[in-house]
Design an enzyme around this catalytic site. Structure first.
Site, short mmCIF file in Angstrom:
data_model
loop_
_atom_site.label_atom_id
_atom_site.label_comp_id
_atom_site.label_asym_id
_atom_site.label_seq_id
_atom_site.Cartn_x
_atom_site.Cartn_y
_atom_site.Cartn_z
N GLY A 220 4.62 -27.64 -36.94
CA GLY A 220 3.41 -27.45 -36.18
C GLY A 220 2.64 -26.26 -36.73
O GLY A 220 3.05 -25.61 -37.70
N ILE A 221 1.53 -25.94 -36.11
CA ILE A 221 0.71 -24.81 -36.53
C ILE A 221 1.16 -23.57 -35.78
O ILE A 221 1.66 -23.65 -34.66
CB ILE A 221 -0.79 -25.08 -36.28
CG1 ILE A 221 -1.66 -23.96 -36.87
CG2 ILE A 221 -1.05 -25.24 -34.79
CD1 ILE A 221 -1.62 -23.86 -38.36
N GLY A 222 1.00 -22.40 -36.40
CA GLY A 222 1.32 -21.16 -35.71
C GLY A 222 2.26 -20.29 -36.51
O GLY A 222 2.79 -20.69 -37.56
N GLY A 223 2.47 -19.09 -36.00
CA GLY A 223 3.27 -18.11 -36.71
C GLY A 223 4.71 -18.52 -36.92
O GLY A 223 5.27 -18.34 -38.01
N MET A 224 5.35 -19.07 -35.88
CA MET A 224 6.77 -19.42 -36.00
C MET A 224 7.02 -20.55 -37.00
O MET A 224 7.87 -20.41 -37.88
CB MET A 224 7.35 -19.75 -34.64
CG MET A 224 7.62 -18.51 -33.81
SD MET A 224 8.39 -18.88 -32.25
CE MET A 224 8.50 -17.22 -31.56
N GLU A 245 2.32 -34.72 -38.86
CA GLU A 245 0.95 -35.03 -38.43
C GLU A 245 -0.03 -34.10 -39.12
O GLU A 245 -1.07 -34.49 -39.62
CB GLU A 245 0.85 -34.97 -36.91
CG GLU A 245 0.19 -33.79 -36.34
CD GLU A 245 0.17 -33.72 -34.82
OE1 GLU A 245 0.64 -34.65 -34.14
OE2 GLU A 245 -0.31 -32.71 -34.30
N GLY A 343 0.81 -34.34 -31.07
CA GLY A 343 1.90 -35.25 -31.37
C GLY A 343 3.26 -34.68 -31.09
O GLY A 343 4.28 -35.23 -31.51
N LYS A 370 -3.13 -9.41 -20.51
CA LYS A 370 -4.30 -8.55 -20.69
C LYS A 370 -4.16 -7.24 -19.93
O LYS A 370 -4.80 -6.24 -20.26
CB LYS A 370 -5.55 -9.29 -20.25
CG LYS A 370 -5.92 -10.47 -21.13
CD LYS A 370 -7.18 -11.16 -20.64
CE LYS A 370 -7.53 -12.34 -21.52
NZ LYS A 370 -8.76 -13.06 -21.05
#
Length: 447
Positions: A220-224, A245, A343, A370
């Site tokens: 997937g997308i992202g840092g990990m 995907e 997905g 925040k």
């Protein structure tokens, strides 16, 4: 056959292309890096004269000009298949909405939906000698969009990579109604974020230790996931395959390190299969005219049956939070939409069906709000309004920087004990108290 005459006959200005939209029309704006640019500018000039225009798209990588007009919600609404930061901001302003769907279903949805597109706009690579415009980075669902749109308008950009190897990855000039030669902007880049954190690296190390030689990867997308990719590139793993995907920069690093051959893939042997790509120019250069990479519709890459056919399938994805019942949320913060179903569930299910397959759902154990206060991502129950992306029956491995647990098939008392064991130590006692209140904690559980 020479298609240059037909090309010239269909060549129009961006203003002419934008003029075909009428009030009440459904309009498709493509996907990620293929969203139109020149046509968007022209349509933005017309949009104040229109009302009730319905636009579909997803994962915007820049702010469209139509978003910048005065009171956009009075003229159109944006219907997103998968939201990013730009679309979240538009949702706050009241003219963007998420369309919940499993990403794998998009091609079929377009082919069956009653709200047929009046117009489809998207960027393509320059026409080849056979009269085809390649969809570039986004085969995804664009063939289905073309099949179900009354007017197809392509915006040619010489910087769109030509992505080969699969099916439904282009449209022929005979099916195109208008051609716009845009300003050839550089492809928009999508960063994976900053450098991997210590938390990212800790999670990545736990996952990489579970990956065998010859495994087939989905990231997937992202840092990990990117941290996992970096660690794989530095590892001794061999003969890895790709069926994903989204093609991300991490795959380029793994491939250039010589780890990807696809030699052990049961299907699409030696090919890196993907539905769309988004990343940096490094990724776009790698995919351009690369016969090793296989661009296909998402209905193929995300089909659980195709995923299950690949032995040792390894799926790695992020989530926002998870509750003590094992319900994983990757889409929202309460009622505030963050992304979409994508997905993830397809790959969670498919990986478990694969012989030797494993799906990993990962996140940091905490986040800082925040207000500067640290909160646990492992919660007693999901916040009201939060979306269950992966149900408690489907999550396989769950990973934080404090460890990895296999949740599949565990009774509720054992599942909550496993989840608490990988929570941040500062929150474990509180989570145990909440588990006791919900009658999912046994006296014999480890504290």
């Amino acid at each position: 056959m020479d298609y240059t005459r037909e090309y010239r006959e269909k060549l129009v200005t961006a203003e002419q292309a934008a003029s075909v939209v009428r009030s009440g029309d459904w309009v498709d704006y493509g996907w990620t890096a293929l969203t139109p640019v020149a046509i968007d500018k022209a349509l933005a000039k017309r949009m104040p004269t229109l009302t009730d225009v319905h636009i579909r798209g997803g994962i915007l990588m820049w702010v469209p000009e139509i978003f910048k007009i005065q009171n956009p919600g009075a003229h159109f609404e944006w219907n997103s298949w998968h939201m990013g930061g730009i679309e979240r901001n538009a949702a706050k302003e009241g003219f963007a909405y998420y369309s919940p769907i499993r990403y794998s279903e998009l091609p079929r949805y377009y082919r069956e939906v009653k709200e047929r597109n009046s117009v489809a706009y998207f960027q393509v690579a320059p026409m080849d000698e056979h009269g085809f415009f390649n969809f570039g980075l986004c085969a995804s669902h664009l063939a289905a969009v073309c099949e179900t749109s009354d007017t197809i308008v392509v915006e040619v950009n010489k910087n769109v990579p030509r992505c080969l190897g699969g099916t439904e990855n282009g449209v022929h000039i005979s099916d195109v109604d208008m051609i716009v030669e845009g300003d050839n902007p550089d492809m928009a880049e999508l960063s994976a974020g900053g450098p991997a954190t210590d938390v990212d690296k800790a999670v990545a190390k736990l996952i990489v230790n579970e990956i065998p030689n010859g495994a087939c990867l989905q990231l997937g997308i992202g840092g990990m996931p990117n941290a996992v990719g970096s660690l794989i590139a530095e590892s001794d793993l061999t003969d890895l395959g790709v069926h994903t995907e989204m093609y991300v920069d991490a795959f380029v690093d793994i491939a250039k390190a010589g780890k990807i051959t696809g030699a052990r893939k049961n299907i699409d042997r030696f090919r890196q299969t993907y539905a769309f790509a988004a990343g940096t120019q490094k990724l776009y250069d790698y995919l351009n005219d690369n016969p090793e990479c296989m661009s296909t519709p998402v209905s193929y890459t995300n089909d659980v049956r195709q995923i299950a056919a690949l032995d040792n399938f390894i799926s790695i994805n992020n989530i926002v939070d998870i509750d003590l019942f094992g319900q994983a949320n990757a889409e929202s913060a309460g009622i505030r939409n963050i992304s979409g179903a994508g997905g993830q569930l397809d790959f969670v299910l498919g990986a478990y069906l694969s012989r030797g397959g494993k799906s990993f759902i990962c996140c940091s154990s905490t986040f800082t709000g925040k207000d500067g206060v640290m909160h646990s991502r492992i919660r007693p129950t999901l916040a009201p309004g939060s979306i269950v992306t992966d149900t408690r029956a489907n999550v396989h491995y769950f990973v934080t920087e404090y460890g990895m647990v296999n949740l599949k098939g565990l009774p509720t008392w054992q599942k909550c004990e496993a989840l608490i064991s990988v929570a941040h130590p500062d929150f474990r006692d509180e989570l145990i108290k909440e588990a006791e209140k919900m009658n999912i904690w046994r006296q014999s559980n480890k504290k």
